[in-house]
Design a protein around this motif. Structure first.
Motif, PDB file in Angstrom:
ATOM      1  N   PRO A 124       0.826  -1.220   0.000  1.00  0.00           N
ATOM      2  CA  PRO A 124       0.000   0.000   0.000  1.00  0.00           C
ATOM      3  C   PRO A 124       0.857   1.267   0.000  1.00  0.00           C
ATOM      4  O   PRO A 124       0.920   2.003   0.996  1.00  0.00           O
ATOM      5  N   LYS A 132      -4.901   0.123  11.260  1.00  0.00           N
ATOM      6  CA  LYS A 132      -4.048   1.308  11.361  1.00  0.00           C
ATOM      7  C   LYS A 132      -4.691   2.452  12.124  1.00  0.00           C
ATOM      8  O   LYS A 132      -4.223   3.597  12.062  1.00  0.00           O
ATOM      9  N   SER A 133      -5.752   2.164  12.869  1.00  0.00           N
ATOM     10  CA  SER A 133      -6.395   3.204  13.659  1.00  0.00           C
ATOM     11  C   SER A 133      -5.516   3.594  14.837  1.00  0.00           C
ATOM     12  O   SER A 133      -4.727   2.781  15.345  1.00  0.00           O
ATOM     13  N   THR A 156      -0.045  -0.146   8.701  1.00  0.00           N
ATOM     14  CA  THR A 156      -0.362   0.346   7.359  1.00  0.00           C
ATOM     15  C   THR A 156       0.409  -0.440   6.302  1.00  0.00           C
ATOM     16  O   THR A 156      -0.133  -0.782   5.243  1.00  0.00           O
ATOM     17  N   GLY A 169      -1.254  -3.925   5.909  1.00  0.00           N
ATOM     18  CA  GLY A 169      -2.699  -4.000   5.791  1.00  0.00           C
ATOM     19  C   GLY A 169      -3.419  -4.350   7.074  1.00  0.00           C
ATOM     20  O   GLY A 169      -4.531  -4.899   7.046  1.00  0.00           O
ATOM     21  N   LEU A 225       0.750   4.286  -1.604  1.00  0.00           N
ATOM     22  CA  LEU A 225       0.156   5.615  -1.463  1.00  0.00           C
ATOM     23  C   LEU A 225      -0.328   5.864  -0.038  1.00  0.00           C
ATOM     24  O   LEU A 225      -0.133   6.961   0.517  1.00  0.00           O
ATOM     25  N   MET A 226      -0.980   4.881   0.563  1.00  0.00           N
ATOM     26  CA  MET A 226      -1.448   5.040   1.939  1.00  0.00           C
ATOM     27  C   MET A 226      -0.280   5.217   2.897  1.00  0.00           C
ATOM     28  O   MET A 226      -0.339   6.023   3.833  1.00  0.00           O
ATOM     29  N   PHE A 227       0.809   4.486   2.653  1.00  0.00           N
ATOM     30  CA  PHE A 227       1.971   4.613   3.527  1.00  0.00           C
ATOM     31  C   PHE A 227       2.612   5.986   3.383  1.00  0.00           C
ATOM     32  O   PHE A 227       3.085   6.561   4.361  1.00  0.00           O
ATOM     33  N   TYR A 228       2.624   6.517   2.153  1.00  0.00           N
ATOM     34  CA  TYR A 228       3.131   7.875   1.948  1.00  0.00           C
ATOM     35  C   TYR A 228       2.287   8.882   2.731  1.00  0.00           C
ATOM     36  O   TYR A 228       2.824   9.839   3.316  1.00  0.00           O
ATOM     37  N   LEU A 229       0.979   8.687   2.734  1.00  0.00           N
ATOM     38  CA  LEU A 229       0.091   9.602   3.446  1.00  0.00           C
ATOM     39  C   LEU A 229       0.367   9.572   4.949  1.00  0.00           C
ATOM     40  O   LEU A 229       0.532  10.626   5.583  1.00  0.00           O
ATOM     41  N   VAL A 230       0.452   8.371   5.516  1.00  0.00           N
ATOM     42  CA  VAL A 230       0.716   8.232   6.951  1.00  0.00           C
ATOM     43  C   VAL A 230       2.099   8.778   7.291  1.00  0.00           C
ATOM     44  O   VAL A 230       2.277   9.474   8.299  1.00  0.00           O
ATOM     45  N   SER A 231       3.089   8.482   6.448  1.00  0.00           N
ATOM     46  CA  SER A 231       4.447   8.986   6.681  1.00  0.00           C
ATOM     47  C   SER A 231       4.492  10.506   6.588  1.00  0.00           C
ATOM     48  O   SER A 231       5.211  11.162   7.353  1.00  0.00           O
TER      49      SER A 231
END
Length: 239
Positions: free
Chosen positions: A75, A151-152, A145, A148, A77-83
């Motif tokens: 994932p 990740k809350s 994240t 998968g 894109l999602m990891f980029y967002l969280v990072s």
């Protein structure tokens, strides 16, 4: 922690080596800005989490595949967002630390007591200490994240609170200490070459120093990811 990090590095050395060589080569032609550093660093963190938690092994060719070795799509894109959120939090802490320590910086900077770079480094120490507590408390959102999982923040806090200080110590003796010692050695080596008159304009020396600097950077990422992955798994600190 160091044992797990070394095992991960040994199993995927070509993967890390590729990025080091790539960045060193690109640096000869283009400036490597903070944005590029973030993209590469977050990507390394994502894949390293998956190496540790899922047992995946990555080669250079896997970077160009839509699925990882386990058959799942990382994932990215999602990891980029969280990072990215994590980076913003650290920058806010750094700004607050800088203001508290050097609210009148411009005044004494003009007097030549301290330059801006040194002041930022000094402000980064308390900022890193506070950020380490935040990572220890809810930092398992990163490995969750990456693979998968849940990740809350609620789930991250439930995982992190039982091992908060263990994780904090791992982060302190791992990426934080490694970064300080490694960076000091690289700066010292650069100073030695400069004193010897062989550093400036010597391509071989510049490439060597760049490779060492990236090794320190990647090593810090590897150790930080290992600490958070261990917290996610609930592994004992002795491992």
């Amino acid at each position: 922690m160091y044992k797990i990090a070394l095992q991960t590095l040994k199993a995927n050395y070509a993967f890390y080596g590729f990025f080091i060589v790539l960045l060193v080569v690109l640096e000869r032609f283009f400036p490597i800005n903070a944005g590029v550093g973030f993209v590469i660093g977050a990507m390394l963190a994502l894949y390293t989490h998956r190496m540790i938690l899922l047992g995946e092994k990555y080669g250079i060719g896997d970077l160009f595949k839509s699925q990882g070795p386990s058959g799942e799509k990382p994932p990215l894109l999602m990891f980029y967002l969280v990072s990215g959120i994590g980076v913003v939090i650290f920058l806010v802490l750094l700004a607050a630390s800088f203001f508290l320590l050097f609210g009148q910086f411009r005044t004494f900077a003009q007097e030549g007591e301290m330059d801006l770079f040194t002041a930022i480094l000094m402000a980064a120490i308390p900022a890193s200490a506070v950020y380490g507590i935040i990572l220890s408390a809810v930092g398992t959102v990163f490995p969750a994240t990456a693979i998968g999982g849940d990740k809350s923040l609620k789930a991250a806090w439930q995982r992190g609170r039982s091992s908060l200080w263990k994780t904090y110590m791992r982060l302190a003796i791992g990426p934080f200490a490694f970064s300080i010692v490694g960076t000091s050695l690289v700066i010292g080596l650069a100073g030695f070459f400069a004193e010897a008159g062989v550093g400036v304009g010597n391509i071989s020396i510049e490439i060597l120093l760049a490779m060492l600097a990236y090794c320190v950077n990647f090593g810090s990422i590897l150790l930080g990811v290992t600490a958070l992955s261990m917290a996610y798994q609930g592994l004992d600190a002795a491992k």
